[in-house]
Write an enzyme that holds these catalytic residues in place. Structure first.
Site, mmCIF file in Angstrom:
data_model
loop_
_atom_site.group_PDB
_atom_site.id
_atom_site.type_symbol
_atom_site.label_atom_id
_atom_site.label_comp_id
_atom_site.label_asym_id
_atom_site.label_seq_id
_atom_site.Cartn_x
_atom_site.Cartn_y
_atom_site.Cartn_z
ATOM 1 N N ARG A 81 0.812 -1.231 0.000
ATOM 2 C CA ARG A 81 0.000 0.000 0.000
ATOM 3 C C ARG A 81 0.841 1.275 0.000
ATOM 4 O O ARG A 81 0.373 2.343 0.378
ATOM 5 C CB ARG A 81 -0.982 0.036 1.177
ATOM 6 C CG ARG A 81 -1.990 -1.081 1.120
ATOM 7 C CD ARG A 81 -3.237 -0.767 1.888
ATOM 8 N NE ARG A 81 -4.161 -1.874 1.804
ATOM 9 C CZ ARG A 81 -4.121 -2.929 2.608
ATOM 10 N NH1 ARG A 81 -3.209 -2.991 3.567
ATOM 11 N NH2 ARG A 81 -4.977 -3.897 2.462
ATOM 12 N N LYS B 128 3.826 11.239 -11.884
ATOM 13 C CA LYS B 128 3.062 10.257 -12.676
ATOM 14 C C LYS B 128 3.882 8.983 -12.813
ATOM 15 O O LYS B 128 5.070 9.037 -13.158
ATOM 16 C CB LYS B 128 2.771 10.802 -14.073
ATOM 17 C CG LYS B 128 1.591 11.731 -14.139
ATOM 18 C CD LYS B 128 1.230 11.970 -15.607
ATOM 19 C CE LYS B 128 0.117 12.952 -15.746
ATOM 20 N NZ LYS B 128 -0.212 13.196 -17.164
ATOM 21 N N GLU C 120 11.716 16.458 -25.196
ATOM 22 C CA GLU C 120 10.914 16.942 -24.054
ATOM 23 C C GLU C 120 11.371 18.341 -23.623
ATOM 24 O O GLU C 120 10.573 19.120 -23.114
ATOM 25 C CB GLU C 120 11.006 15.967 -22.868
ATOM 26 C CG GLU C 120 10.594 14.524 -23.161
ATOM 27 C CD GLU C 120 9.080 14.266 -23.136
ATOM 28 O OE1 GLU C 120 8.279 15.218 -23.231
ATOM 29 O OE2 GLU C 120 8.710 13.072 -23.039
ATOM 30 N N LYS D 111 8.091 22.410 -15.837
ATOM 31 C CA LYS D 111 7.152 21.365 -15.430
ATOM 32 C C LYS D 111 6.713 21.570 -13.978
ATOM 33 O O LYS D 111 5.541 21.422 -13.646
ATOM 34 C CB LYS D 111 7.805 19.986 -15.623
ATOM 35 C CG LYS D 111 6.843 18.852 -15.307
ATOM 36 C CD LYS D 111 7.278 17.521 -15.872
ATOM 37 C CE LYS D 111 6.227 16.456 -15.573
ATOM 38 N NZ LYS D 111 6.617 15.126 -16.040
ATOM 39 N N GLU E 116 -3.740 16.688 -12.335
ATOM 40 C CA GLU E 116 -4.228 16.910 -13.708
ATOM 41 C C GLU E 116 -5.747 17.014 -13.795
ATOM 42 O O GLU E 116 -6.395 16.312 -14.559
ATOM 43 C CB GLU E 116 -3.702 15.827 -14.665
ATOM 44 C CG GLU E 116 -3.801 16.269 -16.124
ATOM 45 C CD GLU E 116 -3.076 15.364 -17.105
ATOM 46 O OE1 GLU E 116 -1.905 14.997 -16.837
ATOM 47 O OE2 GLU E 116 -3.672 15.017 -18.123
ATOM 48 N N ARG F 138 -2.574 21.069 -15.984
ATOM 49 C CA ARG F 138 -1.451 20.145 -16.170
ATOM 50 C C ARG F 138 -1.504 19.434 -17.519
ATOM 51 O O ARG F 138 -0.473 19.019 -18.043
ATOM 52 C CB ARG F 138 -1.419 19.115 -15.019
ATOM 53 C CG ARG F 138 -0.247 18.164 -15.172
ATOM 54 C CD ARG F 138 0.017 17.276 -13.989
ATOM 55 N NE ARG F 138 1.144 16.408 -14.335
ATOM 56 C CZ ARG F 138 1.808 15.657 -13.505
ATOM 57 N NH1 ARG F 138 1.464 15.627 -12.233
ATOM 58 N NH2 ARG F 138 2.808 14.917 -13.925
ATOM 59 N N ASN G 129 1.038 17.533 -21.942
ATOM 60 C CA ASN G 129 0.913 16.442 -22.915
ATOM 61 C C ASN G 129 1.053 16.921 -24.351
ATOM 62 O O ASN G 129 0.752 16.163 -25.292
ATOM 63 C CB ASN G 129 -0.441 15.744 -22.744
ATOM 64 C CG ASN G 129 -0.580 15.142 -21.364
ATOM 65 O OD1 ASN G 129 0.376 14.613 -20.806
ATOM 66 N ND2 ASN G 129 -1.770 15.236 -20.774
ATOM 67 N N HIS H 53 1.846 14.590 -27.251
ATOM 68 C CA HIS H 53 1.871 13.230 -26.716
ATOM 69 C C HIS H 53 0.727 12.332 -27.171
ATOM 70 O O HIS H 53 0.890 11.114 -27.191
ATOM 71 C CB HIS H 53 1.940 13.250 -25.187
ATOM 72 C CG HIS H 53 3.342 13.423 -24.680
ATOM 73 N ND1 HIS H 53 4.093 14.536 -24.954
ATOM 74 C CD2 HIS H 53 4.147 12.611 -23.940
ATOM 75 C CE1 HIS H 53 5.293 14.414 -24.394
ATOM 76 N NE2 HIS H 53 5.352 13.250 -23.774
ATOM 77 N N HIS I 189 2.266 9.112 -28.508
ATOM 78 C CA HIS I 189 1.976 7.784 -27.955
ATOM 79 C C HIS I 189 1.433 6.852 -29.035
ATOM 80 O O HIS I 189 1.767 5.659 -29.079
ATOM 81 C CB HIS I 189 0.974 7.884 -26.807
ATOM 82 C CG HIS I 189 1.575 8.416 -25.528
ATOM 83 N ND1 HIS I 189 0.816 8.950 -24.511
ATOM 84 C CD2 HIS I 189 2.858 8.486 -25.112
ATOM 85 C CE1 HIS I 189 1.620 9.329 -23.524
ATOM 86 N NE2 HIS I 189 2.865 9.061 -23.860
ATOM 87 N N HIS J 129 10.325 6.966 -27.284
ATOM 88 C CA HIS J 129 9.327 7.920 -26.800
ATOM 89 C C HIS J 129 9.678 9.347 -27.253
ATOM 90 O O HIS J 129 8.835 10.050 -27.816
ATOM 91 C CB HIS J 129 9.234 7.834 -25.271
ATOM 92 C CG HIS J 129 8.289 8.844 -24.686
ATOM 93 N ND1 HIS J 129 6.931 8.712 -24.773
ATOM 94 C CD2 HIS J 129 8.524 10.011 -24.042
ATOM 95 C CE1 HIS J 129 6.351 9.760 -24.195
ATOM 96 N NE2 HIS J 129 7.300 10.564 -23.734
#
Ligand SMILES: NC(=O)c1ccc[n+]([C@@H]2O[C@H](COP(=O)([O-])OP(=O)(O)OC[C@H]3O[C@@H](n4cnc5c(N)ncnc54)[C@H](O)[C@@H]3O)[C@@H](O)[C@H]2O)c1
Ligand SMILES: [Zn+2]
Length: 340
Positions: A94, A116, A158, A203, A213, A217, A221, A224, A228, A240
């Site tokens: 957890r 993330k 990036e 960022k 997000e 935020r 992306n 992206h 992706h 990527h």
């Protein structure tokens, strides 16, 4: 951001408890030994291993090493290791403490910051994950010495994205060739240090405002949803960062097509990508319709509607829903994909 940080990890993060280093087969042998006193869990390198199967094998190895809830997990590697180790840290027993030690430029400027984490499913990228903020992020510049040049280039995608989103001066410097990877030489340490700090700041400011997000935020992306889909259609043969480079051009092309930005923006992005040694065309063997279909599995398609990040100008980006399919398809073809 600095030199010699791995050896100082405990002092730098004020962590005295047990720790386990999760790393990959390229990075671990060279650098895991620099982190004092921890079990080492090594996974296979590459995006194709960013999967639930790898997560399960890491859980098993942590149990075997005896790591309990008082422990911390250290991610030592590129974005793939960071995303997997972060997901494990957010879910193992957890949740346990988490420390990011990014070793690729891409992970230093982007993936290690913001919390993330997650893994891919066969249906698409990053479809399972949790938000897990690291206790600290240590970008040890010494590790970049062994990073292949193509991975440097991928990381620059990036950085260019960050400039487009929130730092026009950074974008303009990259457009003017401030970081020239075309001759196969690495940037000097001082340039790298400045670049990483600038990209992280862009960022950080956005994530601090909207960590989960719910709104703003999403602009991070940029490029992206296209990127992706291109990664997925290529069977992860395209990195990527390379796919993001193509995605940035597609975002600028689509914005011009929809009239939100000037048509001069796309060639400006092309120049910045060229200095970084990045691709400027989607490979012609990829069909626009295939990429379009793969975009449908991206998380950014909320409630069946497109939510794409578009540009008005450098430093001025926004999220647009309801982008017409024909404009997306025309843009993909204009960026090099085969019409079909
Ligand atoms: N969580 C986020 O916010 C976020 C943001 C951006 C990207 N990502 C994810 O990050 C991943 C891409 O990251 P990446 O480009 O770092 O890929 P990666 O982790 O696959 O690393 C690229 C390659 O470089 C090798 N490598 C890394 N550091 C090295 C070093 N110092 N010396 C020698 N080799 C080294 C790796 O073993 C790998 O082969 C993607 O899965 C992407 O989805 C996540
Ligand atoms: Zn990215």
């Amino acid at each position: 951001v600095g030199e010699g940080l791995l050896a100082k990890l405990r002092a730098a993060t004020c962590w005295e408890g047990p720790l386990a280093v999760v790393t990959d087969a390229h990075v671990g042998p060279a650098y895991a030994g620099r982190i004092p006193g921890g079990a080492v869990v090594t996974i296979a390198a590459g995006e194709e291993h960013k999967s639930l199967a790898t997560v399960a094998s890491v859980y098993a190895q942590l149990l075997q090493a005896g790591l309990d809830r008082s422990g911390a997990i250290v991610a030592l590697g590129g974005g793939v290791v960071g995303d997997i180790a972060g997901f494990v840290a957010g879910t193992y027993m957890r949740g346990v403490e988490f420390i990011q030690c990014p070793t690729s430029l891409l992970a230093m400027v982007d993936a290690s910051v913001g919390g993330k984490t997650g893994v891919d499913l066969p249906q698409g990228k990053n479809l399972v994950g949790v938000f897990k903020q690291p206790r600290a992020v240590l970008a040890d510049l010494d590790t970049l010495g062994s990073l292949p040049l193509a991975e440097f280039s991928a990381g620059m995608a990036e950085v260019i994205k960050g400039g487009l989103i929130g730092d026009p001066a950074l974008f303009e410097s990259l457009e003017a060739g401030a970081v020239d990877l075309t001759a196969g030489e690495r940037p000097p340490a001082e340039t790298l240090r400045g670049l990483i700090k600038a990209a992280v700041d862009i960022k950080r400011l956005i994530v601090e405002e909207d960590p989960l997000e719910h709104g703003r935020r999403a602009v991070l992306n940029l490029g992206h949803t296209f990127g992706h889909a291109i990664e997925l259609v290529s069977g992860f043969r395209i990195r990527h960062g390379e796919a993001v480079a193509m995605g940035l051009l597609a975002a600028a092309g689509l914005s011009a097509e929809l009239g939100t930005c000037s048509p001069t923006l796309r060639p400006r992005i092309e120049r910045a990508l060229a200095w970084a040694g990045l691709p400027r065309r989607i490979p012609a063997e990829m069909r626009a319709s295939e990429i379009y279909q793969a975009m449908g599995s991206d998380k950014k398609r909320a409630a069946g509607k497109w939510r794409l990040v578009l540009l008005r100008d450098v430093g001025d980006v926004f999220v647009q829903s309801d982008v017409p399919a024909d404009a997306v398809l025309a843009t993909l073809v204009a960026c090099g994909a085969a019409a079909s």
